[in-house]
Write a protein that holds these residues in place. Structure first.
Motif, PDB file in Angstrom:
ATOM      1  N   ASN A 385      56.719  94.817  35.363  1.00 56.92           N
ATOM      2  CA  ASN A 385      56.571  93.960  36.540  1.00 56.92           C
ATOM      3  C   ASN A 385      57.638  92.885  36.599  1.00 56.92           C
ATOM      4  N   ASN A 389      60.689  92.667  39.222  1.00 63.26           N
ATOM      5  CA  ASN A 389      60.864  91.454  40.046  1.00 63.26           C
ATOM      6  C   ASN A 389      62.309  90.971  39.951  1.00 63.26           C
ATOM      7  N   GLN A 392      64.420  93.131  41.862  1.00 68.56           N
ATOM      8  CA  GLN A 392      64.100  92.981  43.284  1.00 68.56           C
ATOM      9  C   GLN A 392      64.792  91.763  43.907  1.00 68.56           C
ATOM     10  N   GLY A 451      51.645  91.260  41.833  1.00 67.70           N
ATOM     11  CA  GLY A 451      52.216  91.567  40.510  1.00 67.70           C
ATOM     12  C   GLY A 451      52.104  90.435  39.503  1.00 67.70           C
TER      13      GLY A 451
HETATM   14 MG   LIG Z   1      56.495  91.952  41.717  1.00 73.91          MG
END
Ligand SMILES: [Mg+2]
Ligand SMILES: Nc1ncnc2c1ncn2[C@@H]1O[C@H](COP(=O)(O)OP(=O)(O)OP(=O)(O)O)[C@@H](O)[C@H]1O
Length: 500
Positions: A385, A389, A392, A451
């Motif tokens: 996660n 992130n 991302q 998340g």
């Molecule tokens: Mg996330």
């Protein structure tokens, strides 16, 4: 009955009981004191009577008798003070009596007198001479109750006379009555003052309770902006403080519920929107396939698109299920010790493609082996996660994953050079359904805002810590700590409601 009246009644009952006890003990002690005073006066009178009237034979230096003249003048003088006396010879016959006063002296009394004891009598009805006249004499005559002392006198250890002196009990009763009246006046006044004071105190007390009652009603109506004024440290103010605290925490939890509700609603809308996009894609492709509308060379690509979209759908559903499991304490951790470095390398392999798509470089900075004590699947979930992130929110940047051993556990850092976050965003990223920028929906690696909330709760279930440092435009660093076996909570871990 209203609290106020009950208070007043209790107060009144206490005051009344106190008054009765005081009046009884006051009357009792006053009576005793008055009698003692009277007896002491009568003793003094008898002594001075004997001293004034006694006659001695000087040659033999022995008691001879009492001077009649002196006895008479003393009798007149004492009669004016309502005192009467009688003198008896040791042979028990009366020698002299003023107003024919004649108390009863029995055998027992004579025995005591001979032993040198003075007899004190509270109330006696002495015999009187019926022919006597005059005011004082007539009172004696009327056989009014008297109090008296009977006292022996000795000369060289030889009983020479017994003097009885008495006065009317009514004189004592008069003084007693007067003292009682004074006492009643002063206590009555004190009672009134105390009653007034009690009234003021009760009113103040009920006033404070009424304020609390009003506040409680406001809370019952759903208005949590109430505050009970507190000034002192007594029990009612303590209650007021607790009440204010309760109102504040109710307000906070109400706000939290509202916040959660708003996020949940938003999440439902987002999730529905999120699900509709891949479902529409999948449906379109399926229809194309069904009607043979997709050219043969595009079929493989279409199936790939369907796979991607179903993967997104599965992730969304899994995240939602996980969040619910954590919320209801259904997560069971299966902890063991394993090498985290090896697993981080695996993760890099898996995510390299995603990082490359964003032109990010993934690097691992870790010793050969870092042992961590955690649930294997949950550890992977946490790290996955955080790394996704980082990918991302970073473009053309560097993502460094480091691992190290500390005294009581293992520490992991995921640092990126991405967009970063401001202080306000940093405070909220752990909240469920929070997304710093709602326009970032539909991104490839995260969309629900769930998340980090799951990550934080999983780390907490392990007894660990998660922290973040970030600067807008510069990047973010997430630090996660997993404690060793001896420092981790054992048994089935549970989260407190505030953590959920
Ligand atoms: Mg996330
Ligand atoms: N490395 C990061 N850099 C910048 N912002 C971040 C980073 N990690 C998290 N955030 C911010 O915190 C928010 C919450 O993250 P979280 O992982 O909970 O949700 P998400 O990634 O949006 O969705 P998902 O539930 O699919 O993970 C993100 O939307 C983002 O705004």
């Amino acid at each position: 009955m209203k609290f106020f009246y009950r208070q007043m009644l209790a107060f009144f009952a206490v005051m009344l009981t106190l008054l009765v006890i005081l009046a009884v003990s006051f009357t009792h002690s006053t009576t005793n004191m008055l009698y003692r005073q009277t007896w002491s006066q009568l003793t003094t009178d008898a002594d001075s009577l004997v001293e004034d009237s006694i006659q001695y034979d000087i040659s033999k230096s022995s008691f001879e008798g009492f001077a009649a003249q002196s006895l008479m003048s003393n009798a007149n003088l004492l009669a004016k003070q309502h005192v009467h006396f009688a003198i008896y010879k040791p042979q028990k016959n009366k020698y002299y009596a003023s107003s024919e006063f004649s108390p009863h002296i029995g055998k027992d009394d004579w025995r005591q007198l001979k032993a040198g004891k003075t007899i004190h009598r509270k109330i006696d009805y002495p015999k009187v001479n019926r022919q006597a006249n005059g005011d004082i004499q007539s009172r004696v005559h009327r056989n009014l109750p008297m109090t008296e002392i009977i006292r022996p006198y000795f000369d060289n250890h030889r009983l020479i006379a017994v003097v009885a002196a008495g006065t009317f009990v009514s004189t004592i009763n008069d003084s007693k009555r007067q003292m009682l009246i004074n006492f009643m006046w002063s206590t009555g006044l004190a009672f009134l003052c105390a009653f007034f004071l009690g009234y003021l105190l009760s009113r103040q007390l009920t006033g404070r309770l009424t304020k609390m009652q009003k506040a409680a009603r406001s809370i019952a109506r759903g208005d949590y902006d109430v505050h009970v004024p507190v000034k002192t440290n007594d029990e009612i103010d303590d209650l007021g403080r607790d009440f204010n605290q309760m109102a504040a925490s109710l307000k906070a939890s109400q706000e939290e519920i509202q916040k959660q509700e708003e996020r949940r609603e938003r999440f439902m809308a987002d999730a529905a929107h999120e699900m509709r996009t891949p479902l529409t894609t999948i449906n379109g492709i399926l229809e194309g396939l069904a009607y043979d509308a997709i050219p043969e060379e595009d079929k493989a690509h279409s199936i790939k698109l369907m796979q991607n979209d179903t993967a997104r759908l599965i992730r969304l559903v899994n995240n939602t299920l996980d969040a619910e499991k954590i919320r209801t304490n259904q997560i069971v951790l299966n902890r063991k010790e394993f090498d985290a470095t090896a697993e981080l390398k695996n993760l890099r392999e898996q995510l390299n493609k995603k990082a490359a798509a964003k032109d990010d470089k993934l690097q691992i900075d870790s010793p050969q082996m870092v042992v961590v004590y955690a649930d294997y699947d949950r550890f992977v979930q946490v790290m996955f996660n955080i790394i996704t992130n980082a990918i991302q929110f970073t473009e053309h940047g560097l993502i460094t994953i480091s691992a190290s051993r500390l005294a009581h556990g293992a520490e992991f850092k995921v640092a990126d050079t991405g967009i970063g976050m401001n202080q306000d965003q940093l405070h909220q990223i752990w909240d469920r359904f929070y997304k710093a920028d709602r326009s970032r929906m539909n991104t490839q690696y995260g969309e629900s805002g769930i998340g980090l909330s799951i990550v934080r709760q999983l780390v907490k279930l392990h007894g660990g810590k998660i922290d973040v440092q970030s600067r807008p435009g510069k990047g973010s660093t997430f630090t996660i700590f997993f404690p060793d076996r001896d420092y981790a909570p054992q048994g089935s871990a549970e989260l407190s409601t505030s953590d959920q």
